[in-house]
Design an enzyme around this catalytic site. Structure first.
Site, PDB file in Angstrom:
ATOM      1  N   ASP A 192       0.843  -1.193   0.000  1.00  0.00           N
ATOM      2  CA  ASP A 192       0.000   0.000   0.000  1.00  0.00           C
ATOM      3  C   ASP A 192       0.883   1.249   0.000  1.00  0.00           C
ATOM      4  OD1 ASP A 192       0.963  -0.387   2.567  1.00  0.00           O
ATOM      5  OD2 ASP A 192      -0.997  -0.601   3.501  1.00  0.00           O
ATOM      6  N   ASP A 213      -8.221  -1.742  13.909  1.00  0.00           N
ATOM      7  CA  ASP A 213      -9.602  -1.944  13.466  1.00  0.00           C
ATOM      8  C   ASP A 213      -9.749  -3.161  12.546  1.00  0.00           C
ATOM      9  OD1 ASP A 213      -8.366  -1.042  11.177  1.00  0.00           O
ATOM     10  OD2 ASP A 213      -9.615   0.758  10.939  1.00  0.00           O
ATOM     11  N   GLU A 267      -9.737  -0.592   4.864  1.00  0.00           N
ATOM     12  CA  GLU A 267     -10.437  -0.246   6.089  1.00  0.00           C
ATOM     13  C   GLU A 267     -11.741  -1.048   6.201  1.00  0.00           C
ATOM     14  OE1 GLU A 267      -8.905   1.215   8.286  1.00  0.00           O
ATOM     15  OE2 GLU A 267      -8.166   3.221   7.821  1.00  0.00           O
ATOM     16  N   HIS A 284      -7.858  -3.809   9.836  1.00  0.00           N
ATOM     17  CA  HIS A 284      -7.531  -3.618   8.427  1.00  0.00           C
ATOM     18  C   HIS A 284      -6.248  -4.351   8.034  1.00  0.00           C
ATOM     19  CE1 HIS A 284      -5.235   0.262   9.578  1.00  0.00           C
ATOM     20  NE2 HIS A 284      -4.338  -0.450   8.943  1.00  0.00           N
TER      21      HIS A 284
HETATM   22  C1  GLP Z   1      -0.665   0.630   8.441  1.00  0.00           C
HETATM   23  C2  GLP Z   1      -0.272  -0.249   7.278  1.00  0.00           C
HETATM   24  C3  GLP Z   1      -0.630  -1.707   7.541  1.00  0.00           C
HETATM   25  C4  GLP Z   1      -0.113  -2.125   8.895  1.00  0.00           C
HETATM   26  C5  GLP Z   1      -0.746  -1.268   9.963  1.00  0.00           C
HETATM   27  C6  GLP Z   1      -0.351  -1.657  11.363  1.00  0.00           C
HETATM   28  O1  GLP Z   1      -2.009   0.937   8.440  1.00  0.00           O
HETATM   29  N1  GLP Z   1      -0.910   0.178   6.074  1.00  0.00           N
HETATM   30  O2  GLP Z   1      -0.081  -2.526   6.516  1.00  0.00           O
HETATM   31  O3  GLP Z   1      -0.428  -3.474   9.120  1.00  0.00           O
HETATM   32  O4  GLP Z   1      -0.328   0.086   9.711  1.00  0.00           O
HETATM   33  O5  GLP Z   1       0.881  -1.082  11.690  1.00  0.00           O
HETATM   34  P1  GLP Z   1       1.712  -1.473  12.972  1.00  0.00           P
HETATM   35  O6  GLP Z   1       2.353  -2.773  12.636  1.00  0.00           O
HETATM   36  O7  GLP Z   1       2.723  -0.380  13.115  1.00  0.00           O
HETATM   37  O8  GLP Z   1       0.777  -1.565  14.105  1.00  0.00           O
END
Ligand code: GLP
Length: 261
Positions: A67, A136, A143, A138
């Site tokens: 992404d 959440d 989302e 995702h």
């Molecule tokens: C962002 C990324 C996701 C990732 C999420 C959680 O939203 N787009 O790919 O899984 O963050 O991040 P973290 O691992 O820092 O909690």
């Protein structure tokens, strides 16, 4: 779906890095889909150590992005392109020619999304896709209420995700973009193997909903239940709400070694 409960984030990183090393031994030019955020960093650290020690040769590996933010200036340190180049591509000793990602600055974002989906298909598909999970539920930036059949497209972030990600933007939510490009859930499900890592108590609720709840667009990660080779690696804190935790532990303890992840 396989659920593996590990003692801590470092153990999760080592386990998944070993699975990636095994993949690269079987298929040296494997296409590895990588995720951003804090969670997967122990995987990249462990994998880079294996490359440096000569335990695995990643010279022909290919890396693709999950992404991207829309509209951050090219080269912005928090664009996911910059993050993946810094945290994965360079430590593995690879160059930009090994890397594939969507263009978050394209004049025509819709065309850029379609082009990225097509580029992934043209490579022969993702062999192993790493995933984190948002609080959440995702995956990528899909989302809640993202279509489970969605392809790469533009999405609008929830307020919660922008709050969660503000730490990468000097804790200033106003600097977190509203719009992103993300591989769709359908795109993610095209990968041959999905490996989700979740660590910390803040992910426990989302993990339980993903693994043990109904398949629902409200919890995008629950789409992993539809994939025939999905592995969810969680530390003890992130496993705290799993009703079947003891079963998952016993199953993994008794797993034949030759199966790998
Ligand atoms: C962002 C990324 C996701 C990732 C999420 C959680 O939203 N787009 O790919 O899984 O963050 O991040 P973290 O691992 O820092 O909690």
């Amino acid at each position: 779906m396989e659920v593996v409960i590990v003692p801590d984030a470092a153990a999760g990183g080592e386990l998944i890095a070993t699975a990636i090393a095994d993949l690269l031994t079987r298929k040296p030019d494997a296409l590895l889909g990588v995720a951003t955020g804090s969670t997967p960093l122990p995987i990249y650290t462990a994998l880079a150590a294996k490359v440096r020690s000569g335990a695995v040769d990643a010279a022909r590996a290919r890396i693709c992005q999950l992404d991207e933010y829309v509209g951050l200036p090219a080269g912005h340190p928090e664009s996911y392109r910059s993050v993946v180049l810094r945290e994965v591509v360079e430590p593995l000793g690879l160059g930009e020619s090994s890397f594939l990602g969507p263009d978050g600055n394209a004049a025509d974002i819709t065309a850029a999304c379609e082009a990225y989906d097509q580029a992934l298909a043209d490579t022969g598909g993702v062999d192993l896709q790493l995933l984190g999970i948002g609080t959440d539920g995702h995956i990528g930036f899909n989302e809640p209420c993202s279509s489970l059949a969605s392809r790469t497209r533009i999405k609008t972030l929830t307020e919660q995700t922008r709050i969660d990600n503000a730490r990468f933007f000097d804790d200033d939510i106003d600097r977190v973009p509203h719009h992103v490009i993300t591989q769709g859930i359908g795109t993610i499900l095209d990968a041959r193997h999905l490996v989700l890592l979740a660590t910390g108590a803040g992910k426990a609720e989302a993990v339980a909903a993903t693994v043990e709840g109904p398949v629902s667009a409200l919890v995008p990660a629950s789409a992993l239940q539809l994939h025939r080779h999905a592995t969810v690696v969680v530390d003890e804190a992130a496993a705290a709400h799993l009703k079947l935790a003891d079963y998952f532990r016993a199953t993994y303890a008794a797993k034949p070694h030759w199966q790998g992840l």
